[in-house]
Enzyme design. Structure first.
Site, short mmCIF file in Angstrom:
data_model
loop_
_atom_site.label_atom_id
_atom_site.label_comp_id
_atom_site.label_asym_id
_atom_site.label_seq_id
_atom_site.Cartn_x
_atom_site.Cartn_y
_atom_site.Cartn_z
N TYR B 289 0.74 -1.21 0.02
CA TYR B 289 0.10 0.00 -0.09
C TYR B 289 0.85 1.23 0.02
O TYR B 289 1.86 1.48 0.91
CB TYR B 289 -0.81 0.04 1.12
CG TYR B 289 -1.71 1.20 1.46
CD1 TYR B 289 -3.13 0.79 1.75
CD2 TYR B 289 -1.37 2.16 1.71
CE1 TYR B 289 -4.04 1.88 1.95
CE2 TYR B 289 -2.43 3.39 2.07
CZ TYR B 289 -3.69 3.26 2.10
OH TYR B 289 -4.61 4.08 2.42
N TYR B 340 -6.26 4.97 -6.22
CA TYR B 340 -6.04 4.94 -4.49
C TYR B 340 -7.57 4.82 -4.13
O TYR B 340 -8.34 5.48 -3.85
CB TYR B 340 -5.75 6.25 -4.09
CG TYR B 340 -5.62 6.40 -2.48
CD1 TYR B 340 -4.48 5.58 -1.90
CD2 TYR B 340 -6.50 7.11 -1.74
CE1 TYR B 340 -4.43 5.53 -0.58
CE2 TYR B 340 -6.62 6.91 -0.49
CZ TYR B 340 -5.44 6.44 0.20
OH TYR B 340 -5.57 6.24 1.55
#
Lengths: 145, 393
Positions: B289, B340
């Site tokens: 991430y 995102y």
């Protein structure tokens, strides 16, 4: 507003029994457990060492070292647009090196700020909208170090 | 410890630039869930559980709107944000393994156009709690918080700006192969990276995740149920979620500072994977991430891929780029390049790698690690793998 300076009315701390000494005494007053004597920062409602809930607030010397920092260039709120670029430093206290304190260095040129820089606390008065008087610690280069 | 559950479906909405979605966040969520259920070859009436993290789209409304089955299980993780993606998968695994639900959708929908932007801060009238020690000094955004961690970490371990750049360049390179990626067709050069404006030093613009609108989902069920479904199941080999004792103190007073909160998760995850004979050295592809590049590097070291002092060399020279790197990361383009969606796209991509469906497919990838948001406590991670690696073929 001046680059490097946060607006005087920006997000002032709401006083609580646990941060009142820090923000009104003009000293770096750390939370110390009345039961076992251990200190903790940021303050918490219970002592992480013994579970106690009675505290005193004891001053340490207003001296430390820049442990880390960032220079904010992007204003995350329009009210900060006149403040960027500003540095936020994380100061490790000489009397409690494991305790780290966030602050600004409004009078110091950005290019002088680096990890390892010896600094001293200075206080600036702020008046909250409800009339509360706060003494906010800030940091300046410690020339005698 | 892995439960018995497997992933049988993945899906997403179209990913948009912030404000670019024609649909509401709730409709994006519905689209992602429908696509994941369809990918699995299940009917919506089979879905009896929903798990997410920091999501506004309630399972009660979702299950009714989607025509899901009886609702047997709902849960959402605690914690600071995208660090809950892996934890949400392990909760679904636990629910299915324990028999509380038979078919759980894990999802995340995020429309920063419709709701607030993650890169901006509200104006607190007065700061409270631990924030009373940070917000008055203008330390507010995730970028600024992670910058503080990263600056010290770079100083301690000799990590350079070039290492940060490598994380960005890998994501953008991989996005060029992925038609779903928001940055598909818009590559980035090293020079453009270095000349981009500062956000919060040491982060340039491109070190920071974009703000996007979209939704992604996976479907978790039992191996028995998976047998007659459309795609081969992907095992949840191991998961971990948590942090080292004391690392939740806040305001940068964690004993482990600077940390991405992955030391504990790394130890736990590899101890659990070891029961299946799998070590970090068996991982040939991983999804990390990216909120900001610095915490990705810290998490990479904390998850055991290299020592902190080795990070620069580990990521240099295309070592984290597909197809020739030793550990391609963020093979869909990741948060930076694909979009995102609070990191759930990284989870979907990890499943796709094990299935052999990635647009940057690592040949023979039997396992793929998905590491959730770094820099905010607690961390979480999941190792996905082919069923045979857990002896459940």
């Amino acid at each position: 507003m001046t680059p490097g300076r946060i607006p005087e009315d920006w997000a002032l701390p709401a006083l609580s029994p646990h941060n009142e000494a820090w923000y009104t005494s003009g000293q770096l007053a750390l939370q110390r457990c009345s039961g076992c004597g251990s200190t903790q920062h940021p303050p918490e409602e219970v002592c992480r060492a013994c579970g106690g809930d009675r505290f005193e607030y004891v001053p340490v010397r207003p001296a430390g070292t820049v442990h880390s920092y960032t220079v904010a260039h992007y204003p995350v709120h329009p009210a900060l647009a006149g403040s960027v670029p500003y540095a936020v430093v994380l100061v490790s206290l000489d009397d409690a090196p494991e305790t780290r304190v966030v602050g600004n260095m409004p009078g110091t040129p950005l290019e002088e700020i680096r990890i390892g820089l010896p600094v001293a606390a200075v206080w600036e008065e702020r008046k909250a909208e409800d009339g509360t008087l706060l003494l906010m610690p800030h940091w300046t280069i410690r020339r005698d170090a | 410890m892995h439960g018995a559950a497997v992933v049988v479906g993945v899906g997403e909405s179209v990913y948009y630039k912030r404000g670019g979605a024609p649909d509401s966040e709730f409709r994006l969520a519905c689209t992602a869930v429908r696509n994941a259920v369809e990918d699995a070859g299940l009917a919506m009436g089979d879905v009896d559980g929903f798990v997410s993290y920091m999501d506004r789209n309630e399972p009660v409304r979702l299950s009714a709107a989607l025509g899901a089955g009886d609702l047997n299980f709902t849960a959402q993780t605690f914690g600071g944000g995208g660090n809950g993606a892996g934890a949400a998968v392990t909760i679904a695994d636990a629910a299915v393994s324990a028999g509380y639900a038979g078919c759980v959708v894990v999802y995340r929908a995020l429309a920063q156009g419709q709701f607030g932007r993650y890169g901006q801060a509200g104006r607190p009238r007065r700061s409270q709690g631990a924030a009373a020690f940070t917000a008055p000094y203008g330390l507010l955004s995730p970028a600024q918080i992670c910058a503080m961690q990263t600056m010290r970490y770079m100083h301690d371990h000799g990590v350079t700006q070039e290492a940060l750049a490598e994380v960005v360049l890998a994501a953008y390179a991989h996005a060029q192969h992925n038609p779903r990626a928001v940055r598909h067709g818009r590559p980035l050069t090293r020079e453009e990276y270095h000349s981009s404006r500062w956000i919060a030093e040491p982060f340039h613009l491109y070190d920071c995740c974009p703000e996007n609108d979209g939704a992604a989902a996976i479907v978790v069920t039992t191996p028995e149920r998976a047998r007659d479904l459309r795609k081969p199941p992907v095992a949840i080999v191991a998961g971990a979620h948590g942090l080292d004792r004391g690392d939740g103190r806040g305001a940068f007073n964690e004993p482990g500072f600077p940390t991405a909160y992955y030391r504990h998760v790394g130890r736990q995850l590899w101890a659990r994977a070891a029961r299946h004979g799998i070590t970090v050295d068996d991982v040939r592809v991983a999804q990390f991430y990216e909120n900001f590049t610095g915490p990705v590097l810290i998490a990479m070291a904390e998850m055991g891929f290299c020592a902190p002092e080795e990070l620069d060399g580990f990521v240099a020279d295309g070592n984290i780029q597909w197809p020739d790197g030793r550990l391609p990361i963020n093979t869909s383009g990741g948060n930076l390049g694909e979009g995102y969606i609070h990191g759930f796209g990284n989870v979907v991509e990890a499943v796709r790698q094990v299935r052999g469906e990635s647009t940057c497919q690592v040949a023979g990838a039997e396992v793929c690690l998905s590491v959730s948001g770094p820099g905010f406590a607690p961390g979480s991670a999941v190792l996905f793998g082919r069923p045979e690696v857990v002896g459940a073929a």
